[in-house]
Design an enzyme around this catalytic site. Structure first.
Site, mmCIF file in Angstrom:
data_model
loop_
_atom_site.group_PDB
_atom_site.id
_atom_site.type_symbol
_atom_site.label_atom_id
_atom_site.label_comp_id
_atom_site.label_asym_id
_atom_site.label_seq_id
_atom_site.Cartn_x
_atom_site.Cartn_y
_atom_site.Cartn_z
ATOM 1 N N HIS A 1 20.458 12.087 -6.918
ATOM 2 C CA HIS A 1 20.718 11.623 -8.275
ATOM 3 C C HIS A 1 20.119 12.608 -9.257
ATOM 4 O O HIS A 1 19.072 13.191 -8.979
ATOM 5 C CB HIS A 1 20.090 10.229 -8.496
ATOM 6 C CG HIS A 1 20.675 9.521 -9.664
ATOM 7 N ND1 HIS A 1 20.216 9.730 -10.942
ATOM 8 C CD2 HIS A 1 21.708 8.653 -9.750
ATOM 9 C CE1 HIS A 1 20.950 8.996 -11.773
ATOM 10 N NE2 HIS A 1 21.855 8.349 -11.074
ATOM 11 N N ASP B 1 25.214 3.713 -4.878
ATOM 12 C CA ASP B 1 26.534 3.692 -4.253
ATOM 13 C C ASP B 1 26.478 3.661 -2.739
ATOM 14 O O ASP B 1 27.485 3.407 -2.083
ATOM 15 C CB ASP B 1 27.339 4.922 -4.697
ATOM 16 C CG ASP B 1 27.660 4.834 -6.152
ATOM 17 O OD1 ASP B 1 28.115 3.771 -6.575
ATOM 18 O OD2 ASP B 1 27.427 5.813 -6.872
HETATM 19 N N1 CMC Z 1 24.052 16.200 -0.151
HETATM 20 C C1 CMC Z 1 23.543 17.407 0.135
HETATM 21 N N2 CMC Z 1 22.840 18.166 -0.722
HETATM 22 C C2 CMC Z 1 22.646 17.651 -1.960
HETATM 23 C C3 CMC Z 1 23.148 16.387 -2.338
HETATM 24 C C4 CMC Z 1 23.871 15.642 -1.378
HETATM 25 N N3 CMC Z 1 24.357 14.436 -1.676
HETATM 26 N N4 CMC Z 1 22.813 16.136 -3.618
HETATM 27 C C5 CMC Z 1 22.130 17.198 -4.039
HETATM 28 N N5 CMC Z 1 22.023 18.126 -3.035
HETATM 29 C C6 CMC Z 1 21.283 19.391 -3.074
HETATM 30 C C7 CMC Z 1 22.016 20.469 -3.879
HETATM 31 O O1 CMC Z 1 22.880 21.216 -3.070
HETATM 32 C C8 CMC Z 1 20.866 21.255 -4.422
HETATM 33 O O2 CMC Z 1 20.380 22.077 -3.384
HETATM 34 P P1 CMC Z 1 19.770 23.538 -3.721
HETATM 35 O O3 CMC Z 1 18.587 23.277 -4.599
HETATM 36 O O4 CMC Z 1 19.429 24.096 -2.389
HETATM 37 O O5 CMC Z 1 20.872 24.295 -4.408
HETATM 38 C C9 CMC Z 1 19.788 20.216 -4.695
HETATM 39 O O6 CMC Z 1 20.057 19.143 -3.781
HETATM 40 C C10 CMC Z 1 19.806 19.686 -6.115
HETATM 41 O O7 CMC Z 1 21.096 19.159 -6.384
HETATM 42 P P2 CMC Z 1 21.913 19.326 -7.717
HETATM 43 O O8 CMC Z 1 23.356 19.455 -7.400
HETATM 44 O O9 CMC Z 1 21.284 20.362 -8.577
HETATM 45 O O10 CMC Z 1 21.647 17.919 -8.369
HETATM 46 P P3 CMC Z 1 22.476 17.290 -9.531
HETATM 47 O O11 CMC Z 1 21.504 16.528 -10.345
HETATM 48 O O12 CMC Z 1 23.308 18.304 -10.231
HETATM 49 O O13 CMC Z 1 23.486 16.313 -8.757
HETATM 50 C C11 CMC Z 1 24.510 14.413 -7.874
HETATM 51 C C12 CMC Z 1 23.328 14.944 -8.688
HETATM 52 C C13 CMC Z 1 24.454 12.861 -7.898
HETATM 53 C C14 CMC Z 1 25.836 14.849 -8.507
HETATM 54 C C15 CMC Z 1 24.408 14.942 -6.427
HETATM 55 O O14 CMC Z 1 23.196 14.527 -5.850
HETATM 56 C C16 CMC Z 1 25.583 14.510 -5.565
HETATM 57 O O15 CMC Z 1 26.639 15.159 -5.592
HETATM 58 N N6 CMC Z 1 25.422 13.394 -4.776
HETATM 59 C C17 CMC Z 1 26.520 12.870 -3.997
HETATM 60 C C18 CMC Z 1 27.449 12.070 -4.888
HETATM 61 C C19 CMC Z 1 26.855 10.747 -5.259
HETATM 62 O O16 CMC Z 1 26.343 10.010 -4.429
HETATM 63 N N7 CMC Z 1 26.973 10.412 -6.570
HETATM 64 C C20 CMC Z 1 26.539 9.114 -7.099
HETATM 65 C C21 CMC Z 1 25.453 9.264 -8.098
HETATM 66 S S1 CMC Z 1 24.687 7.700 -8.449
HETATM 67 C C22 CMC Z 1 25.876 6.837 -9.305
HETATM 68 C C23 CMC Z 1 25.864 7.122 -10.750
HETATM 69 O O17 CMC Z 1 24.832 6.903 -11.418
HETATM 70 O O18 CMC Z 1 26.936 7.559 -11.245
#
Ligand code: CMC
Length: 433
Positions: free
Chosen positions: A309, A367
């Site tokens: 998240h 989720d």
């Molecule tokens: N699986 C694998 N790696 C992950 C994941 C994941 N689900 N989420 C984040 N990472 C890694 C990412 O690759 C990055 O790694 P590195 O630092 O080595 O490059 C690190 O963790 C930080 O991630 P980020 O992409 O910078 O984090 P973000 O804040 O941009 O993304 C997110 C947040 C929710 C989009 C992401 O965690 C994700 O895609 N999760 C899966 C989709 C999901 O479950 N979404 C629902 C969110 S909760 C409902 C809502 O409030 O809408």
């Protein structure tokens, strides 16, 4: 100085030194006020994805991502889920306080009074293909509400704003129920005024004219909890979209339609649908390591859906409640050995011990469990995000109302770091190579 923290930041840029104020909220990180930065220095700030940017001031919801706390108007989400209900939470989010008995009764009546949709809205559904995704229908039909309710489009009139807000909250379950009925070829079910918001919603999804629909109180309570948990989450992508659309003076129905569109994406509200699809793809526990490795592989776009998240760097408090609700629902429905739930638990256990997820503070989010509950309730996967949209409408509307009534509100208009071509000569088509 307040709380021992500096109240200004000194910025030296070339031969210029400027002082920028540091703002303190009632909770959460201090915030550097850069609103005069461009005027003073000609500099813009760059923050893709808004990871360090507060886009507005708000008094609705607070998330403490490190501690895993979520508060609506100062009340912990756990207390609201256990001791309140969706109508009370709606009142709280819209008006700022928990309602008295009479305020609660009044809101309940107002929302109920607005659950019907104009009969002509029914014909919109026939324009959609039978296999249309219900979120596509939601975007279209909610946007179309602006063409039906002209008496609540004047956003400068607080009374009309309130009527639009109540209409949106009231009609959303009806529109969602109709989207589902349309997709399965069953007749639409009209709302029934003596039911609770959640009970009515379940009935509009599952009742058929040929038999009596009896609402299961455990499922009604579970739906109510799900709606409370999803009602607001401060400046997430869809809420920010609603605010941005609303900042131009667009009407509330169009703004909420834009929020639904933003919510649809798999990185936001579409994640619960993606979690279930992912669990089905994994299939059996022995394949979990393969998928965990894929999630860790930077050359593979696969991510563990339902994990991670932007704000929570701890267990999402909503996920904890969802986990409990999930067990309650499965028990009530006599689903003792749901293979997907077992798989989800195993996946959670393995991921929470894996250094990749531990180091990045990737915990299950809301989720992760909601999809399993919905599946047990026989809600089809394509409706998962629709239910999220029904709940989040309250939050979107609360933010829209807060923004519109702010006297300092102006159109949202981000800037950019331009990296395209600089000015060049136009070449006529016959001379282009
Ligand atoms: N699986 C694998 N790696 C992950 C994941 C994941 N689900 N989420 C984040 N990472 C890694 C990412 O690759 C990055 O790694 P590195 O630092 O080595 O490059 C690190 O963790 C930080 O991630 P980020 O992409 O910078 O984090 P973000 O804040 O941009 O993304 C997110 C947040 C929710 C989009 C992401 O965690 C994700 O895609 N999760 C899966 C989709 C999901 O479950 N979404 C629902 C969110 S909760 C409902 C809502 O409030 O809408």
């Amino acid at each position: 100085m307040s709380n021992g923290s500096p109240t200004t930041v000194q910025l030296i840029f070339g031969d210029k030194t400027i002082i920028l104020p540091v703002l303190s909220g009632t909770d959460g990180p201090s915030t550097l006020d850069i609103s005069t930065l461009y005027a003073q220095t000609g500099l813009l700030t760059y923050d893709p994805g808004f990871t360090s940017t507060a886009s507005c001031e708000s008094a609705i919801t607070f998330i403490d991502g490190d501690e895993g706390r979520l508060l609506y108007r100062g009340y912990l989400i756990q207390d609201l889920v256990e001791r309140s209900d969706f109508i009370e939470v709606t009142y709280l989010l819209l008006y700022g306080e928990l309602p008295t008995l009479s305020q609660r009764a009044r809101l309940s009546e107002d929302v109920t009074y607005h659950t019907f949709v104009h009969e002509q809205i029914r014909s919109f559904y026939n324009g959609f293909r039978r296999d249309a995704h219900p979120m596509a229908i939601m975007v279209g039909v909610v946007g179309a509400l602006s063409s039906f309710y002209h008496d609540s489009l004047d956003i400068k009139d607080p009374v009309q704003r309130e009527v639009a807000a109540l209409r949106l909250v009231g009609k959303m379950p009806t529109i969602a129920g109709m989207a589902y009925k349309y997709s399965i070829g069953q007749p639409f079910v009209y709302p029934k005024n003596d039911l609770s918001y959640s009970g009515n919603f379940l009935r509009m999804m599952f009742a058929v004219p040929s038999e009596e629909y009896i609402i299961n109180p455990i499922l009604e309570r579970a739906m109510d909890r799900i709606l409370i948990l999803h009602a607001d989450h401060e400046q997430n992508a869809s809420t920010s979209t609603v605010r941005l659309a609303g900042s131009s003076g667009a009407n509330p129905f169009a703004c909420i339609a834009s929020g639904i569109a933003a919510l649809w994406g798999p990185a936001h509200g579409g994640a619960n649908e993606a979690v279930l699809n992912m669990l089905q793809e994994i299939g059996t526990a022995d394949r979990i390591p393969e998928f965990i490795n894929r999630a860790k592989d930077k050359n593979d776009p696969f991510r563990l859906m339902g994990f991670g998240h932007r704000v929570y760097k701890n267990y999402d408090p909503r996920a904890k409640i969802m986990r409990e609700t999930c067990h309650e629902v499965l028990e009530e429905l006599g689903i003792k050995n749901d293979p997907l739930l077992k798989l989800a638990m195993e996946l959670e256990k393995i991921a929470l011990q894996d250094p990749y997820f531990v180091e990045r503070k990737l915990y299950p989010n809301v989720d992760f469990y909601s999809g399993i509950i919905f599946r047990a309730m026989k809600i089809p996967v394509s409706m998962f995000t629709v239910i999220f949209a029904v709940a989040r409408t309250v939050g979107w509307v609360a933010h829209w109302l807060e923004m519109i009534s702010d006297p300092l509100q102006k159109i949202g208009r981000p800037r950019q770091l331009y990296r395209g071509k600089v000015e060049r000569q136009f070449v006529p088509v016959e001379k282009r190579k």
